[in-house]
Design a protein around this motif. Structure first.
Motif: not given
Length: 164
Positions: A24-28, A129-132
């Motif tokens: 969640i941190a990477l995604s946002i 990409g954040a999920g990966f």
């Protein structure tokens, strides 16, 4: 105090929690940075508000965590688990934007338009990409065969050295 060895690695549920926080941190953060660099909105459909984006992120988080927990059941889990985790985050984001648009009071066509812009724009690949990356981190946590830090005298049967 006993000298029993601690279990190696992290348990899968704990790894999912840590990886979910990383996701969640990477995604946002990545969505914000890419949006700033491209000078484009994450969801370019006007009049929807923040609800579709929030529900999209929550759906992406839930699908990511579910697939990661499923993938970490193997002993040892494969780093290839990151691929379906990235796909699940992508699909969760797109589906969540449609649901979020409907919850916010928009009609179905505007929700699908918003989800389509997320799917084919920069937001979908950024979330994938954040999920990966976060899934790789989660698998690494489970596969790591490390122990916690120990002082040199902890293994000595005489205790800490004398203070002289």
């Amino acid at each position: 105090m006993t000298n029993e060895p601690r279990p190696a690695g992290v348990t899968p549920p704990v790894a999912v929690v840590f990886a979910s926080v990383v996701f969640i941190a990477l995604s946002i953060a990545a969505l914000g940075v890419v949006s700033l660099v491209l000078d484009a909105d994450v969801i370019p459909v006007r009049g929807l508000g923040a609800v579709p984006g929030v529900i999209g992120q929550l759906a992406a988080l839930a699908s990511f965590a579910g697939v990661l927990l499923w993938g970490l059941r193997a002993a040892p889990p494969s780093y290839l688990t990151a691929v379906p985790c990235g796909i699940a985050a992508y699909v969760g984001e797109v589906a969540g934007v449609v649901v979020g648009a409907l919850v916010s009071g928009a009609d179905f066509a505007r929700g699908v338009a918003a989800a389509g812009s997320v799917a084919v724009g920069f937001a979908g690949p950024v979330v994938a990409g954040a999920g990966f990356a976060a899934a790789l981190f989660g698998v690494f946590l489970v596969r790591a065969r490390t122990t916690g830090p120990r002082w040199s005298w902890e293994d000595d049967e005489h205790g800490p050295p004398d203070a002289r």
